[in-house]
Design an enzyme around this catalytic site. Structure first.
Site, mmCIF file in Angstrom:
data_model
loop_
_atom_site.group_PDB
_atom_site.id
_atom_site.type_symbol
_atom_site.label_atom_id
_atom_site.label_comp_id
_atom_site.label_asym_id
_atom_site.label_seq_id
_atom_site.Cartn_x
_atom_site.Cartn_y
_atom_site.Cartn_z
ATOM 1 N N LYS A 194 0.875 9.301 77.384
ATOM 2 C CA LYS A 194 1.238 9.734 78.743
ATOM 3 C C LYS A 194 1.735 11.173 78.627
ATOM 4 O O LYS A 194 2.853 11.424 78.190
ATOM 5 C CB LYS A 194 2.350 8.808 79.269
ATOM 6 C CG LYS A 194 2.418 8.666 80.775
ATOM 7 C CD LYS A 194 2.787 9.902 81.546
ATOM 8 C CE LYS A 194 4.241 10.259 81.488
ATOM 9 N NZ LYS A 194 4.503 11.587 82.095
ATOM 10 N N GLU A 233 12.273 12.272 69.728
ATOM 11 C CA GLU A 233 12.401 13.680 69.302
ATOM 12 C C GLU A 233 12.928 14.427 70.521
ATOM 13 O O GLU A 233 12.194 14.634 71.479
ATOM 14 C CB GLU A 233 11.044 14.252 68.884
ATOM 15 C CG GLU A 233 10.357 13.511 67.757
ATOM 16 C CD GLU A 233 11.057 13.676 66.420
ATOM 17 O OE1 GLU A 233 11.853 14.620 66.268
ATOM 18 O OE2 GLU A 233 10.817 12.835 65.541
ATOM 19 N N CYS A 237 12.198 23.427 71.775
ATOM 20 C CA CYS A 237 13.345 22.565 71.453
ATOM 21 C C CYS A 237 14.194 23.184 70.350
ATOM 22 O O CYS A 237 15.395 22.986 70.292
ATOM 23 C CB CYS A 237 12.851 21.197 71.026
ATOM 24 S SG CYS A 237 11.625 21.288 69.723
ATOM 25 N N GLU A 273 21.237 22.554 76.832
ATOM 26 C CA GLU A 273 19.932 23.139 76.541
ATOM 27 C C GLU A 273 19.376 23.738 77.826
ATOM 28 O O GLU A 273 19.188 23.033 78.815
ATOM 29 C CB GLU A 273 18.997 22.029 76.034
ATOM 30 C CG GLU A 273 17.666 22.550 75.600
ATOM 31 C CD GLU A 273 16.744 21.430 75.139
ATOM 32 O OE1 GLU A 273 16.721 20.368 75.788
ATOM 33 O OE2 GLU A 273 16.044 21.625 74.131
HETATM 34 P P1 NAD Z 1 11.494 15.110 79.862
HETATM 35 O O1 NAD Z 1 12.367 14.211 79.078
HETATM 36 O O2 NAD Z 1 11.848 15.392 81.267
HETATM 37 O O3 NAD Z 1 10.015 14.528 79.900
HETATM 38 C C1 NAD Z 1 9.301 14.224 78.735
HETATM 39 C C2 NAD Z 1 8.267 13.175 79.048
HETATM 40 O O4 NAD Z 1 8.943 11.993 79.458
HETATM 41 C C3 NAD Z 1 7.312 13.530 80.183
HETATM 42 O O5 NAD Z 1 6.033 13.047 79.891
HETATM 43 C C4 NAD Z 1 7.909 12.799 81.367
HETATM 44 O O6 NAD Z 1 6.967 12.468 82.366
HETATM 45 C C5 NAD Z 1 8.425 11.553 80.701
HETATM 46 N N1 NAD Z 1 9.508 10.889 81.442
HETATM 47 C C6 NAD Z 1 10.411 11.460 82.274
HETATM 48 N N2 NAD Z 1 11.211 10.509 82.796
HETATM 49 C C7 NAD Z 1 10.804 9.327 82.299
HETATM 50 C C8 NAD Z 1 11.226 7.987 82.466
HETATM 51 N N3 NAD Z 1 12.227 7.674 83.290
HETATM 52 N N4 NAD Z 1 10.589 7.021 81.776
HETATM 53 C C9 NAD Z 1 9.572 7.323 80.952
HETATM 54 N N5 NAD Z 1 9.102 8.568 80.770
HETATM 55 C C10 NAD Z 1 9.719 9.571 81.420
HETATM 56 O O7 NAD Z 1 11.366 16.441 79.011
HETATM 57 P P2 NAD Z 1 10.538 17.740 79.358
HETATM 58 O O8 NAD Z 1 11.268 18.497 80.405
HETATM 59 O O9 NAD Z 1 9.106 17.392 79.591
HETATM 60 O O10 NAD Z 1 10.581 18.515 77.950
HETATM 61 C C11 NAD Z 1 11.641 19.277 77.549
HETATM 62 C C12 NAD Z 1 12.489 18.536 76.537
HETATM 63 O O11 NAD Z 1 11.707 18.151 75.418
HETATM 64 C C13 NAD Z 1 13.583 19.418 75.997
HETATM 65 O O12 NAD Z 1 14.783 18.696 75.975
HETATM 66 C C14 NAD Z 1 13.109 19.719 74.589
HETATM 67 O O13 NAD Z 1 14.128 20.049 73.677
HETATM 68 C C15 NAD Z 1 12.412 18.472 74.216
HETATM 69 N N6 NAD Z 1 11.510 18.687 73.080
HETATM 70 C C16 NAD Z 1 11.861 18.186 71.861
HETATM 71 C C17 NAD Z 1 11.034 18.389 70.752
HETATM 72 C C18 NAD Z 1 11.368 17.829 69.409
HETATM 73 O O14 NAD Z 1 10.477 17.723 68.573
HETATM 74 N N7 NAD Z 1 12.611 17.442 69.145
HETATM 75 C C19 NAD Z 1 9.842 19.116 70.905
HETATM 76 C C20 NAD Z 1 9.524 19.613 72.164
HETATM 77 C C21 NAD Z 1 10.356 19.387 73.254
#
Ligand code: NAD
Length: 499
Positions: free
Chosen positions: A190, A266, A301, A400
């Site tokens: 997804k 992650e 991230c 963040e």
């Molecule tokens: P997000 O958590 O808002 O969304 C990530 C994914 O989760 C998306 O596909 C979103 O549709 C889905 N999602 C959102 N709410 C959900 C729910 N209630 N149930 C199931 N799925 C849900 O994050 P984002 O804004 O897309 O990405 C940014 C974040 O990702 C930052 O915090 C960043 O640090 C992190 N990140 C971490 C790494 C790592 O390897 N540690 C790498 C890249 C990004």
């Protein structure tokens, strides 16, 4: 990095989009007929309609993945056969590299030459690396007495659900799908609703490369709809999640409320970049932090968003960073020369500008940047921004931001620097800059982070694990350790009778 001769704007005008899910190896219409607008952050234009996946779409994809897993069309292939197909998949990605780079840039706003050189190239390399690895990893035989044999083997788990963010859409997807597929699992991915297009193309390319139908399915949609349905699904064995700590918590709850599926998170970071006054090359440290912070619009991230610098060199350090920042002034992501592109959407841009306001309100000082840029384009751009005079308890030092905003904090002593660096809910990455070998090692050991850099920040490779301590998550992407997430460990005891 720009390839001479490519007119990306012209290419963009002829690019085809398809926002439908890929299930069972084919494009399928949304079960309930619903779609949403896929908007380009470059100019606010609607690129295409994308499937708004819901429970019925996820059910269909999980059924397809389960059937593919149970009949062994992929899991029962020899590792060498899986290797060959995944290698072809990687080759297909490289053959389509310009199309994929363009899709990524139009969808989430990063400079197209970075999409090409970093995102597409790294996704292809990740898949090729796990393909190469899978017929070279051996299982174990335990040192048991002579009357018994104990085999310790790793088996694919079954159906993996992957939920990924928008900042490196293709690369984050490949960090999940490559080890999961190489190990013999089936997958339902997804992608983020903010950047679904490249994941959908990847699924098509995988089928063209010979991956059996149903092994790799992609269902786009919103997190609270498609994402939640996948994470709550009773027939999904594990969730590989990359995203925010807020949603990572929910992933653990969904597992608790459903089938206790394994959850690998992650999550976010607020990485400390600690510069001591015994580090002679202040200019290199300052230029490195600017380059690492403003790459990908600060939407990384592991961005070194919290600089801790010794007060004796702080003025010089801030002056150099402030001089570097304008080099990353956002430009047209399709120009092939802009060093910074668009923020992923209007909401995220307003979040970033809100953090800049919070920094002002708490008394930090903007040294450069601080405003929206290129508003006439219709897109979402923010200037590279540096705050000086930040204290570690301020909101801009704790949370963040996920945008091009750097916070500089001054310190007097080593112990104070280490305490502040570790005083964060996150522990993804950190760095220490010192010419004193004892201090460099001592501080590197003391920093609570999954990756620590010494006197550099940019080294990275698929061969090393990536992930965090504390609320930055659990489990590791990349390297052979990623196989641990997508396999179950089995012990088989065999009795050996004496002659
Ligand atoms: P997000 O958590 O808002 O969304 C990530 C994914 O989760 C998306 O596909 C979103 O549709 C889905 N999602 C959102 N709410 C959900 C729910 N209630 N149930 C199931 N799925 C849900 O994050 P984002 O804004 O897309 O990405 C940014 C974040 O990702 C930052 O915090 C960043 O640090 C992190 N990140 C971490 C790494 C790592 O390897 N540690 C790498 C890249 C990004």
């Amino acid at each position: 990095m720009n390839k001479p001769g490519i007119d990306w704007r012209q290419r963009a005008s002829t690019l085809a989009f398809d926002g439908r899910a890929v299930v069972g190896g084919q494009r399928v219409a949304p079960a309930g007929g619903e779609t949403f607008d896929c908007v380009s952050p470059i100019d606010g234009r609607v690129l295409t309609q994308v499937t708004r996946g819901r429970q019925a779409d996820i059910d269909q994809a999980v059924r397809s993945a389960r059937q593919a897993f149970e009949d062994g069309r992929w899991a029962h292939k020899s590792p060498a056969q899986r290797k060959r197909i995944l290698q072809r998949f990687s080759e297909k990605i490289l053959a389509a590299k310009e199309e994929l780079a363009l899709l990524e840039t139009l969808d989430m706003g990063k400079p197209v030459q970075h999409s090409l050189a970093v995102d597409v190239a790294s996704a292809a390399r990740t898949i090729a690396w796990y393909a190469e690895a899978i017929d070279k990893v051996y299982d174990e035989v335990a040192p048991t007495p002579r009357n018994a044999l104990a085999l310790i083997t790793r088996e694919p788990m079954g159906v993996i659900g992957a939920v990924v963010p928008w900042n490196y859409p293709m690369l984050m997807a490949s960090w999940k799908l490559a080890p999961a597929l190489a190990a013999g699992n089936s997958l339902v991915l997804k992608p983020s609703e903010k950047s679904p297009l490249t994941a959908l193309r990847l699924a098509e390319l995988a089928v063209e490369a010979g991956l059996p139908e149903g092994v790799f399915n992609v269902v786009p949609g919103f997190g609270h709809e498609a994402g939640e349905a996948l994470a709550l699904h009773m027939d999904v064995d594990a969730i590989g999640f990359t995203g925010s700590t807020r949603v990572g918590r929910k992933m653990l709850e969904y597992a608790g409320r459903s089938n206790l599926k394994r959850v690998y998170n992650e999550l976010g970071g607020k990485s400390a970049f600690v510069v001591f006054d015994d580090f002679a090359d202040v200019e290199r440290a300052a230029k490195t932090v600017a380059a690492s912070m403003f790459f990908n619009q600060g939407e990384s991230c592991n961005a070194p968003s919290r600089v801790l610098v010794h007060e004796r060199i702080a003025d010089e350090f801030v002056r150099i960073v402030a001089g570097e920042a304008p080099k990353y002034q956002p430009g047209d992501p399709l120009s092939g020369s802009a060093e910074m592109g668009a923020i992923v959407d209007d909401i995220q841009m307003r979040t970033v500008l809100g953090y800049i306001d919070a920094g002002h309100d708490e008394g930090a000082k903007v040294v450069t940047g601080g405003k929206q840029a290129r508003a006439d384009s219709g897109g979402y751009f923010v200037e590279p921004t540096v705050f000086d005079g930040v204290r570690n308890e301020m909101k801009i030092a704790r949370e963040e931001i996920f945008g091009p905003v750097l916070s500089v904090i001054r310190f007097k002593e080593e112990a104070q620097a280490v305490a502040m660096a570790n005083d964060s809910p996150y522990g993804l990455q950190a760095s220490v800059w010192s010419d004193n070998i004892n201090r460099a090692h001592r501080v590197a050991r003391a920093l609570r982070a999954g990756t620590v850099h010494v006197n550099q920040y940019d080294e990275d490779d698929i061969t090393v694990p990536f992930g965090g301590f504390k609320q930055s998550g659990n489990g590791r992407d990349k390297s052979l350790h990623a196989f641990e997430k997508y396999t179950e460990l089995k012990t088989t005891w065999v009795r050996i009778d004496p002659a």
